[in-house]
Design a protein around this motif. Sequence first.
Motif, PDB file in Angstrom:
ATOM      1  N   ALA A  62       0.865  -1.178   0.000  1.00  0.00           N
ATOM      2  CA  ALA A  62       0.000   0.000   0.000  1.00  0.00           C
ATOM      3  C   ALA A  62       0.903   1.229   0.000  1.00  0.00           C
ATOM      4  O   ALA A  62       1.852   1.314   0.783  1.00  0.00           O
ATOM      5  CB  ALA A  62      -0.905  -0.004   1.230  1.00  0.00           C
ATOM      6  N   VAL A  63       0.599   2.173  -0.868  1.00  0.00           N
ATOM      7  CA  VAL A  63       1.411   3.387  -1.006  1.00  0.00           C
ATOM      8  C   VAL A  63       0.520   4.599  -0.813  1.00  0.00           C
ATOM      9  O   VAL A  63      -0.514   4.736  -1.476  1.00  0.00           O
ATOM     10  CB  VAL A  63       2.101   3.439  -2.393  1.00  0.00           C
ATOM     11  N   ASP A  64       0.938   5.482   0.081  1.00  0.00           N
ATOM     12  CA  ASP A  64       0.234   6.734   0.338  1.00  0.00           C
ATOM     13  C   ASP A  64       0.479   7.677  -0.836  1.00  0.00           C
ATOM     14  O   ASP A  64       1.571   8.203  -0.995  1.00  0.00           O
ATOM     15  CB  ASP A  64       0.765   7.334   1.641  1.00  0.00           C
ATOM     16  N   ALA A  65      -0.540   7.882  -1.652  1.00  0.00           N
ATOM     17  CA  ALA A  65      -0.401   8.751  -2.821  1.00  0.00           C
ATOM     18  C   ALA A  65      -0.464  10.226  -2.457  1.00  0.00           C
ATOM     19  O   ALA A  65      -0.091  11.078  -3.253  1.00  0.00           O
ATOM     20  CB  ALA A  65      -1.496   8.429  -3.838  1.00  0.00           C
ATOM     21  N   SER A  66      -0.918  10.537  -1.246  1.00  0.00           N
ATOM     22  CA  SER A  66      -1.138  11.934  -0.856  1.00  0.00           C
ATOM     23  C   SER A  66       0.017  12.543  -0.075  1.00  0.00           C
ATOM     24  O   SER A  66       0.001  13.734   0.209  1.00  0.00           O
ATOM     25  CB  SER A  66      -2.410  12.032  -0.009  1.00  0.00           C
ATOM     26  N   GLY A  67       1.001  11.749   0.313  1.00  0.00           N
ATOM     27  CA  GLY A  67       2.061  12.250   1.179  1.00  0.00           C
ATOM     28  C   GLY A  67       3.330  12.594   0.441  1.00  0.00           C
ATOM     29  O   GLY A  67       3.691  11.953  -0.534  1.00  0.00           O
ATOM     30  N   GLY A  68       4.011  13.619   0.907  1.00  0.00           N
ATOM     31  CA  GLY A  68       5.313  13.990   0.364  1.00  0.00           C
ATOM     32  C   GLY A  68       5.243  15.131  -0.626  1.00  0.00           C
ATOM     33  O   GLY A  68       4.179  15.585  -1.030  1.00  0.00           O
ATOM     34  N   ASP A  69       6.424  15.592  -1.002  1.00  0.00           N
ATOM     35  CA  ASP A  69       6.527  16.691  -1.959  1.00  0.00           C
ATOM     36  C   ASP A  69       6.035  16.250  -3.337  1.00  0.00           C
ATOM     37  O   ASP A  69       6.296  15.134  -3.772  1.00  0.00           O
ATOM     38  CB  ASP A  69       7.972  17.155  -2.075  1.00  0.00           C
ATOM     39  N   TYR A  70       5.314  17.125  -3.977  1.00  0.00           N
ATOM     40  CA  TYR A  70       4.808  16.925  -5.336  1.00  0.00           C
ATOM     41  C   TYR A  70       3.846  15.739  -5.465  1.00  0.00           C
ATOM     42  O   TYR A  70       3.707  15.158  -6.545  1.00  0.00           O
ATOM     43  CB  TYR A  70       5.953  16.817  -6.348  1.00  0.00           C
ATOM     44  N   ALA A  71       3.240  15.386  -4.347  1.00  0.00           N
ATOM     45  CA  ALA A  71       2.228  14.312  -4.382  1.00  0.00           C
ATOM     46  C   ALA A  71       0.943  14.872  -4.971  1.00  0.00           C
ATOM     47  O   ALA A  71       0.669  16.047  -4.837  1.00  0.00           O
ATOM     48  CB  ALA A  71       1.970  13.791  -2.971  1.00  0.00           C
ATOM     49  N   PRO A  72       0.151  14.097  -5.634  1.00  0.00           N
ATOM     50  CA  PRO A  72       0.327  12.676  -5.900  1.00  0.00           C
ATOM     51  C   PRO A  72       1.101  12.373  -7.186  1.00  0.00           C
ATOM     52  O   PRO A  72       1.422  11.226  -7.445  1.00  0.00           O
ATOM     53  CB  PRO A  72      -1.102  12.168  -5.993  1.00  0.00           C
ATOM     54  N   TYR A  73       1.412  13.401  -7.970  1.00  0.00           N
ATOM     55  CA  TYR A  73       2.030  13.167  -9.271  1.00  0.00           C
ATOM     56  C   TYR A  73       3.305  12.324  -9.180  1.00  0.00           C
ATOM     57  O   TYR A  73       3.437  11.313  -9.860  1.00  0.00           O
ATOM     58  CB  TYR A  73       2.312  14.491  -9.977  1.00  0.00           C
TER      59      TYR A  73
END
Length: 124
Positions: A4-15
């Motif tokens: 499972a990968v958090d698509a909303s976390g981190g810089d420049y997310a979700p791209y």
Amino acid sequence: MIIAVDASGGDYAPYEIVKGVVQAAQQYKGIEIALVGNSEILHVLAGRYLNKLPIHFVEAPEVINFNEHAVQAVKSKPGSSIVVGINLLKEKRADAFVSAGHSGAVFAAAMLTLGKIKNIPRPA
């Protein structure tokens, strides 16, 4: 193995997260990726890969921002990508969870949801 990968976390997310997930799914055979985040946005970014790669989406409409208090955010945002991802582990619908988001919230969600390993007095 399902990651499972958090698509909303981190810089420049979700791209950037989606870009990395697509590359990983192409490169590593035998894994399935559950991309956790806003399904509408994920469909725009990665919808064309759904029938070609072992990627599926898990809806998580809320996001925990870096400036939020970790425990408070986890408790008040059960629909966040972090909480939903940790719940996938608890429900055994995923074998691992990865997030580039709020580390404190990932830790809080894991402790509140999964608890500690027996005979381990405190987390690392």
